[in-house]
Scaffold this motif. Structure first.
Motif, PDB file in Angstrom:
ATOM      1  N   ARG A   1       7.264  38.124  70.356  1.00 28.53           N
ATOM      2  CA  ARG A   1       5.851  38.372  70.076  1.00 28.53           C
ATOM      3  C   ARG A   1       5.596  39.850  69.804  1.00 28.53           C
TER       4      ARG A   1
ATOM      5  N   ILE B   1       3.443  36.208  66.928  1.00 24.83           N
ATOM      6  CA  ILE B   1       4.832  35.958  66.602  1.00 24.83           C
ATOM      7  C   ILE B   1       4.969  36.055  65.090  1.00 24.83           C
TER       8      ILE B   1
ATOM      9  N   THR C   1       7.066  30.235  65.658  1.00 21.87           N
ATOM     10  CA  THR C   1       8.154  30.512  66.594  1.00 21.87           C
ATOM     11  C   THR C   1       9.330  31.101  65.846  1.00 21.87           C
TER      12      THR C   1
ATOM     13  N   GLU D   1      10.036  35.885  73.408  1.00 26.54           N
ATOM     14  CA  GLU D   1       9.644  35.031  72.287  1.00 26.54           C
ATOM     15  C   GLU D   1       9.386  35.817  70.999  1.00 26.54           C
TER      16      GLU D   1
END
Length: 197
Positions: free
Chosen positions: A86, A189, A195, A84
């Motif tokens: 991160r 993030i 996102t 993701e």
């Protein structure tokens, strides 16, 4: 460990790939295209990625399918290894001199795949297999699969080999920066949207 394994089989190429982002630059490439192997080795060394990749492609036709499919597999592996996204710095850039050549590379791992490639490569071919138009095809495919905006801009250069080498070395450095962990925000993030993917 941020790692990924990718298998990609088509009627044109069969690829096996393993990636460790947080590596030391160890690499093994067998694509059947010598110049492409050389460029990927430089990319790994300067980005400090560990990659093993074997591609059985239709190089008896030309190097196009192998080059594009290798880029697809690499972009996909980086995407999977980053998850993701991160904690990554997200952005990276490098200005790389290679003898008379000078190329600026930059990347934003934004979730939006595009490549802007401004190169003036004098020769149409390097070695016996590699068409220089495949440089742009490589970065377009990589950007699309990773979901990143990639820019390569040639500032100087007359030697085709030097220009392309500057691209791959600089891109390794830029991607190494962008994928590195931000010590200030290692769990965040890096997007106001919350996102990236």
């Amino acid at each position: 460990m941020r790692t990924a394994s990718v298998t990609r089989n088509t009627t044109e190429t069969k690829i096996q790939l393993t990636l460790t982002i947080d590596g030391t630059g160890q690499q093994k490439f067998q694509t059947g295209v010598g110049f492409l192997d050389h460029m990927l080795e430089l990319f790994c060394r300067h980005g400090r990625f560990d990659i093993e990749l074997v591609c059985d492609g239709d190089v008896h036709v030309d190097a196009h399918h192998t080059t594009e499919d290798v880029a697809i597999a690499l972009g996909r592996a980086f995407s999977e290894a980053l998850g993701e996204r991160r904690g990554i710095k997200r952005y990276g850039s490098f200005l790389l001199p290679m003898d008379e050549s000078l190329v600026m590379t930059a990347i934003d791992i934004s979730g939006r795949g595009m490549a802007v490639v401004n190169l003036d490569i004098p020769s149409e071919k390097i070695g016996s297999q590699f068409d220089t138009e495949l440089v742009e095809e490589f970065f377009i495919a990589f950007a699309r699969e990773l979901g990143a905006a990639i820019h390569l801009h040639q500032i100087a250069g007359k030697n085709s080999h030097h220009i392309v080498e500057a691209c791959f070395k600089g891109f390794g450095r830029s991607l190494g920066q962008a994928t590195s962990i931000d010590e200030v925000a290692p769990d965040e993030i890096p997007s106001t949207k919350g996102t990236i993917i």
